[in-house]
Design a protein around this motif. Structure first.
Motif, short mmCIF file in Angstrom:
data_model
loop_
_atom_site.label_atom_id
_atom_site.label_comp_id
_atom_site.label_asym_id
_atom_site.label_seq_id
_atom_site.Cartn_x
_atom_site.Cartn_y
_atom_site.Cartn_z
N ALA A 1 0.83 -1.20 0.00
CA ALA A 1 0.00 0.00 0.00
C ALA A 1 0.87 1.25 0.00
O ALA A 1 0.70 2.15 0.82
CB ALA A 1 -0.93 -0.01 1.21
N VAL A 2 1.82 1.28 -0.92
CA VAL A 2 2.74 2.42 -1.04
C VAL A 2 2.70 2.94 -2.47
O VAL A 2 2.16 2.29 -3.37
CB VAL A 2 4.18 2.03 -0.65
CG1 VAL A 2 4.25 1.60 0.79
CG2 VAL A 2 4.72 0.94 -1.58
N LYS A 3 3.31 4.10 -2.68
CA LYS A 3 3.33 4.69 -4.01
C LYS A 3 4.27 3.91 -4.92
O LYS A 3 5.22 3.27 -4.47
CB LYS A 3 3.76 6.15 -3.91
CG LYS A 3 2.73 7.01 -3.18
CD LYS A 3 3.19 8.45 -3.03
CE LYS A 3 2.14 9.26 -2.28
NZ LYS A 3 2.56 10.66 -2.05
N PRO A 4 3.98 3.95 -6.24
CA PRO A 4 4.76 3.14 -7.19
C PRO A 4 6.27 3.33 -7.10
O PRO A 4 7.02 2.37 -7.27
CB PRO A 4 4.23 3.61 -8.55
CG PRO A 4 2.85 4.09 -8.27
CD PRO A 4 2.89 4.70 -6.89
N PHE B 1 8.23 0.84 -4.81
CA PHE B 1 8.13 -0.61 -4.98
C PHE B 1 9.49 -1.29 -5.10
O PHE B 1 9.71 -2.35 -4.52
CB PHE B 1 7.25 -0.95 -6.19
CG PHE B 1 5.80 -1.14 -5.84
CD1 PHE B 1 5.16 -2.35 -6.07
CD2 PHE B 1 5.07 -0.13 -5.25
CE1 PHE B 1 3.84 -2.53 -5.74
CE2 PHE B 1 3.74 -0.29 -4.92
CZ PHE B 1 3.11 -1.50 -5.17
N GLN B 2 10.41 -0.69 -5.86
CA GLN B 2 11.69 -1.34 -6.07
C GLN B 2 12.44 -1.53 -4.76
O GLN B 2 13.02 -2.60 -4.50
CB GLN B 2 12.55 -0.52 -7.05
CG GLN B 2 13.84 -1.21 -7.48
CD GLN B 2 13.60 -2.56 -8.13
OE1 GLN B 2 12.75 -2.69 -9.02
NE2 GLN B 2 14.33 -3.58 -7.70
N ALA C 1 -1.23 -0.16 -6.30
CA ALA C 1 -0.54 0.95 -6.98
C ALA C 1 -0.92 1.03 -8.46
O ALA C 1 -0.94 0.03 -9.17
CB ALA C 1 0.96 0.78 -6.85
N ALA C 2 -1.19 2.23 -8.91
CA ALA C 2 -1.37 2.47 -10.34
C ALA C 2 -0.04 2.31 -11.06
O ALA C 2 1.01 2.67 -10.53
CB ALA C 2 -1.92 3.89 -10.56
N ARG D 1 2.30 -15.15 -6.22
CA ARG D 1 0.88 -14.99 -6.59
C ARG D 1 0.45 -13.57 -6.26
O ARG D 1 0.65 -13.09 -5.14
CB ARG D 1 0.03 -16.02 -5.87
CG ARG D 1 0.39 -17.46 -6.28
CD ARG D 1 -0.44 -18.48 -5.55
NE ARG D 1 -0.24 -18.42 -4.11
CZ ARG D 1 -1.10 -18.92 -3.23
NH1 ARG D 1 -2.23 -19.47 -3.63
NH2 ARG D 1 -0.84 -18.84 -1.93
N VAL D 2 -0.16 -12.92 -7.24
CA VAL D 2 -0.41 -11.48 -7.13
C VAL D 2 -1.90 -11.18 -7.35
O VAL D 2 -2.54 -11.73 -8.25
CB VAL D 2 0.42 -10.70 -8.17
CG1 VAL D 2 0.15 -9.20 -8.06
CG2 VAL D 2 1.90 -11.00 -8.01
N VAL D 3 -2.41 -10.28 -6.53
CA VAL D 3 -3.73 -9.69 -6.75
C VAL D 3 -3.50 -8.20 -6.94
O VAL D 3 -3.08 -7.50 -6.01
CB VAL D 3 -4.68 -9.94 -5.57
CG1 VAL D 3 -6.05 -9.32 -5.85
CG2 VAL D 3 -4.81 -11.43 -5.28
N ARG D 4 -3.74 -7.73 -8.15
CA ARG D 4 -3.60 -6.30 -8.44
C ARG D 4 -4.95 -5.64 -8.22
O ARG D 4 -5.98 -6.14 -8.70
CB ARG D 4 -3.13 -6.10 -9.87
CG ARG D 4 -2.94 -4.64 -10.26
CD ARG D 4 -2.52 -4.49 -11.71
NE ARG D 4 -2.44 -3.08 -12.07
CZ ARG D 4 -2.21 -2.65 -13.33
NH1 ARG D 4 -2.02 -3.52 -14.32
NH2 ARG D 4 -2.18 -1.35 -13.58
N SER D 5 -4.97 -4.52 -7.54
CA SER D 5 -6.25 -3.87 -7.25
C SER D 5 -6.14 -2.36 -7.38
O SER D 5 -5.06 -1.78 -7.30
CB SER D 5 -6.74 -4.24 -5.84
OG SER D 5 -5.89 -3.68 -4.85
#
Length: 266
Positions: A67-70, A73-74, A94-95, A111-115
């Motif tokens: 739940a952080v800004k794009p 992520f890295q 994240a958009a 396993r990923v859930v993108r929302s």
């Protein structure tokens, strides 16, 4: 049930965290944030315990919510990659961050859930667009994810190819609605209505109109027609909105939002 851990508790993470904690219970939900002060503040408001760092979240929680800004992520990938296993479920909000991006960062097996949620989650009226990676999720995991996304509102499942359009429909659109409410309130304050009453008149009308669409399932155009009496005040106002490009402005806003989302993915 396995624990849910949030990495980030900001403007979007906090509303989700609050809803999830109410449904799953404080023992099953934890979080961390880059700021110790933020952690303490959120803990005081929710009664949730927090962990000291991102590694602790990955090491103790099956469901890890990014739940952080794009742009962060890295750095998070580098912190938690060695702790993520096939048993984890990664939930991203994240958009511009695709499922492939996350798999590259954490491992192809993940396993990923993108929302794409939105801020009305704060009052349990959020709307979230969701897509799943092409991995296997158990029925129990799907049930947990259903409870997760309904804990702060409603959700719909989409193919990932539509997620940038989802951002336009629900992720960014509350800002436009707030602008509409503000503009409408200003327009009647001009004629003497006190500002606090103007905001309540307009906000409740917007809320009620949205509820009419949701509950009656009528086409919005038909509902609009029911308000527009022949030769009346509303059709006069609608004609003015058309004259000044109301629909076109909304469509152009969506185009700008969509193009920005595409560029973020690149």
């Amino acid at each position: 049930m396995d624990k849910i851990g949030f990495i980030g508790a900001g403007n979007m993470g906090y509303p989700m965290l609050r809803g999830v904690a109410k449904v799953f219970g404080s023992e099953q939900v934890t979080f961390t944030s880059a700021s110790k002060e933020r952690c303490e503040s959120v803990s005081a408001r929710t009664g949730l315990s927090f962990l000291e760092d991102n590694k602790s979240i990955a090491g103790t929680c099956k469901y890890v919510v990014l739940a952080v800004k794009p742009q962060f992520f890295q750095a998070i990938y580098e912190e938690i990659k060695g702790l993520i296993t096939k048993e984890h479920v990664i939930i991203s909000i994240a958009a511009g961050i695709t499922i492939e991006d996350i798999k590259k960062g954490l491992g192809s097996f993940v396993r990923v859930v993108r929302s794409m949620p939105n801020t009305p989650a704060l009052v349990d009226e959020g709307m979230t667009g969701v897509c799943y990676s092409k991995d296997t999720f158990t029925e129990e995991e799907k049930a947990v994810l259903d409870r997760f996304f309904t804990s702060f509102g409603k959700y719909q499942i989409f193919d990932e190819s539509l997620m940038n359009a989802v951002i336009c429909a629900n992720g960014s659109s509350p800002a436009y609605v707030y602008m509409l409410i503000e503009a409408l309130a200003d327009s009647v304050v001009k004629y003497g209505i006190p500002r606090d009453k103007a905001y309540e008149l307009v906000a409740q009308s917007v809320y009620g109109a949205a509820k009419m669409v949701m509950e009656t399932k009528e086409h919005p155009g038909r509902l609009k027609d029911q308000v527009c009496s022949p030769g009346g005040t509303t059709i006069e106002a609608v004609a003015a909105l058309e004259e000044y490009g109301f629909r076109n402005a909304v469509i152009k806003a969506t185009d700008a939002c969509y193009n920005k989302a595409i560029n973020m993915e690149k």
